[in-house]
Design a protein around this motif. Structure first.
Motif, PDB file in Angstrom:
ATOM      1  N   THR A  40      34.210  41.762 -27.026  1.00 34.83           N
ATOM      2  CA  THR A  40      34.193  42.141 -28.443  1.00 34.83           C
ATOM      3  C   THR A  40      34.865  43.500 -28.630  1.00 34.83           C
ATOM      4  O   THR A  40      34.986  44.276 -27.674  1.00 34.83           O
ATOM      5  N   PRO A  41      35.254  43.807 -29.871  1.00 33.02           N
ATOM      6  CA  PRO A  41      35.891  45.104 -30.133  1.00 33.02           C
ATOM      7  C   PRO A  41      34.978  46.311 -29.862  1.00 33.02           C
ATOM      8  O   PRO A  41      35.469  47.418 -29.707  1.00 33.02           O
ATOM      9  N   LEU A  44      35.996  48.024 -26.708  1.00 32.92           N
ATOM     10  CA  LEU A  44      37.295  48.666 -26.881  1.00 32.92           C
ATOM     11  C   LEU A  44      37.117  49.999 -27.604  1.00 32.92           C
ATOM     12  O   LEU A  44      37.677  51.013 -27.182  1.00 32.92           O
ATOM     13  N   ARG A  45      36.331  50.038 -28.656  1.00 26.31           N
ATOM     14  CA  ARG A  45      36.085  51.283 -29.406  1.00 26.31           C
ATOM     15  C   ARG A  45      35.365  52.309 -28.525  1.00 26.31           C
ATOM     16  O   ARG A  45      35.673  53.502 -28.577  1.00 26.31           O
ATOM     17  N   GLU A  46      34.420  51.853 -27.707  1.00 27.41           N
ATOM     18  CA  GLU A  46      33.709  52.752 -26.795  1.00 27.41           C
ATOM     19  C   GLU A  46      34.689  53.396 -25.802  1.00 27.41           C
ATOM     20  O   GLU A  46      34.632  54.599 -25.554  1.00 27.41           O
ATOM     21  N   LEU A  47      35.586  52.589 -25.256  1.00 27.30           N
ATOM     22  CA  LEU A  47      36.574  53.112 -24.310  1.00 27.30           C
ATOM     23  C   LEU A  47      37.548  54.071 -24.991  1.00 27.30           C
ATOM     24  O   LEU A  47      37.896  55.114 -24.443  1.00 27.30           O
ATOM     25  N   ILE A  50      36.570  57.564 -25.216  1.00 28.77           N
ATOM     26  CA  ILE A  50      36.602  58.314 -23.955  1.00 28.77           C
ATOM     27  C   ILE A  50      38.006  58.834 -23.679  1.00 28.77           C
ATOM     28  O   ILE A  50      38.190  60.019 -23.377  1.00 28.77           O
ATOM     29  N   ASN A  51      38.983  57.955 -23.740  1.00 30.16           N
ATOM     30  CA  ASN A  51      40.375  58.291 -23.406  1.00 30.16           C
ATOM     31  C   ASN A  51      41.308  57.244 -24.010  1.00 30.16           C
ATOM     32  O   ASN A  51      40.859  56.169 -24.404  1.00 30.16           O
ATOM     33  N   PRO A  52      42.615  57.502 -24.044  1.00 31.40           N
ATOM     34  CA  PRO A  52      43.555  56.472 -24.503  1.00 31.40           C
ATOM     35  C   PRO A  52      43.413  55.199 -23.656  1.00 31.40           C
ATOM     36  O   PRO A  52      43.143  55.279 -22.454  1.00 31.40           O
ATOM     37  N   VAL A  53      43.597  54.052 -24.308  1.00 34.05           N
ATOM     38  CA  VAL A  53      43.380  52.760 -23.658  1.00 34.05           C
ATOM     39  C   VAL A  53      44.598  51.862 -23.820  1.00 34.05           C
ATOM     40  O   VAL A  53      45.175  51.767 -24.904  1.00 34.05           O
ATOM     41  N   VAL A  54      44.954  51.191 -22.725  1.00 32.36           N
ATOM     42  CA  VAL A  54      45.890  50.069 -22.755  1.00 32.36           C
ATOM     43  C   VAL A  54      45.058  48.864 -22.346  1.00 32.36           C
ATOM     44  O   VAL A  54      44.457  48.866 -21.265  1.00 32.36           O
ATOM     45  N   ALA A  55      44.981  47.856 -23.212  1.00 30.83           N
ATOM     46  CA  ALA A  55      44.169  46.672 -22.923  1.00 30.83           C
ATOM     47  C   ALA A  55      44.935  45.417 -23.309  1.00 30.83           C
ATOM     48  O   ALA A  55      45.759  45.435 -24.228  1.00 30.83           O
ATOM     49  N   VAL A  56      44.651  44.345 -22.580  1.00 30.15           N
ATOM     50  CA  VAL A  56      45.205  43.026 -22.900  1.00 30.15           C
ATOM     51  C   VAL A  56      44.052  42.078 -23.168  1.00 30.15           C
ATOM     52  O   VAL A  56      42.927  42.309 -22.731  1.00 30.15           O
ATOM     53  N   ARG A  63      37.714  36.186 -31.279  1.00 26.27           N
ATOM     54  CA  ARG A  63      38.926  35.973 -32.091  1.00 26.27           C
ATOM     55  C   ARG A  63      39.550  37.285 -32.560  1.00 26.27           C
ATOM     56  O   ARG A  63      40.768  37.412 -32.614  1.00 26.27           O
ATOM     57  N   GLN A  64      38.704  38.256 -32.894  1.00 28.13           N
ATOM     58  CA  GLN A  64      39.230  39.528 -33.365  1.00 28.13           C
ATOM     59  C   GLN A  64      40.042  40.215 -32.267  1.00 28.13           C
ATOM     60  O   GLN A  64      41.140  40.708 -32.521  1.00 28.13           O
ATOM     61  N   LEU A  65      39.531  40.227 -31.036  1.00 26.00           N
ATOM     62  CA  LEU A  65      40.282  40.818 -29.928  1.00 26.00           C
ATOM     63  C   LEU A  65      41.525  39.999 -29.604  1.00 26.00           C
ATOM     64  O   LEU A  65      42.565  40.562 -29.259  1.00 26.00           O
ATOM     65  N   GLN A  66      41.430  38.680 -29.712  1.00 26.33           N
ATOM     66  CA  GLN A  66      42.594  37.830 -29.456  1.00 26.33           C
ATOM     67  C   GLN A  66      43.739  38.192 -30.398  1.00 26.33           C
ATOM     68  O   GLN A  66      44.905  38.167 -30.002  1.00 26.33           O
TER      69      GLN A  66
END
Length: 163
Positions: A40-41, A44-47, A50-56, A63-66
Motif C-alpha cells: 500500500t502507499p 511508500l510515504r513512510e520511506l 526517511i530519505n528519497p525513494v526509488v520504487a517499482v 491498485r493505487q501503487l500499481q
C-alpha cells in the motif's frame, strides 16, 4: 552515495514492522530502493519521510501503487553505473543472462519477488542483486536487506542479515 535496498515488505500486514536495524540503515542512506511488493502507499510515504525513494511496483501491490509506481526504474547515479530496478527477475535458471539481455546497457539489476537474497556476477562484471526481505523471509534463512555504493563508476553490493 550510499543506497539502502529492500524488497517484499508486504506491509501493512498484522503488526508487521520494519526491523529497527533496517530503519537505521534506511536513515543512514542517501537513497532508498524498494524492489516491489510494498502493498500500500502507506509504506511508500513512510520511506519517503526517511530519505528519497526509488520504487517499482510488485505483483501484490494495491491498485493505487500499481498506477503510481513504474514497472522498471533506473537509479539516479550521475556519471556512475547504470543500475536498473525491477520486481520479478524471472526463473532462477538463466537469470543473469536473461536480465543482461533485457537491460543491455545496465551494469546491474536489482530485483525482488522471491524473498531469497542473491548476488550474482556475470564474467564481464554485470551483476544481479536481490536483497531478500526484511519482514517476510519465507524460505530464506534470515531477514535481510541490501546496501550498495557507487564506487568510482562501479556499483558494490552488500547483503545485510537483520537482527
Amino acid at each position: 552515495m550510499q543506497i539502502a535496498i529492500i524488497s517484499d515488505t508486504h506491509m501493512p500486514r498484522g503488526g508487521r514492522r520494519l526491523p529497527s536495524d533496517c530503519l537505521d540503515r534506511l536513515g543512514a542512506a542517501d537513497l532508498i530502493v524498494h524492489a516491489g511488493d510494498l502493498c500500500t502507499p502507506a509504506l511508500l510515504r513512510e520511506l519517503e519521510a526517511i530519505n528519497p525513494v526509488v520504487a517499482v511496483r510488485g505483483n501484490v501491490d494495491d491498485r493505487q501503487l500499481q498506477r503510481l509506481l513504474p514497472e522498471t526504474a533506473v537509479l539516479p547515479l550521475p556519471g556512475g553505473p547504470e543500475v536498473v530496478v525491477v520486481h520479478d527477475g524471472g526463473p532462477a535458471r538463466g537469470r543473469v543472462v536473461r536480465l543482461q539481455g533485457r537491460f543491455p546497457t545496465a551494469d546491474a539489476v536489482i530485483f525482488g519477488h522471491s524473498h531469497l537474497p542473491l548476488h550474482e556476477r556475470a564474467g564481464d562484471g554485470f551483476q544481479i542483486f536481490n536483497p531478500g526481505s526484511p519482514t517476510e523471509r519465507r524460505r530464506a534463512p534470515a531477514h535481510t536487506m541490501g546496501l550498495a555504493k557507487d564506487a568510482g563508476g562501479r556499483i558494490e553490493f552488500e547483503l545485510v542479515e537483520l537482527r
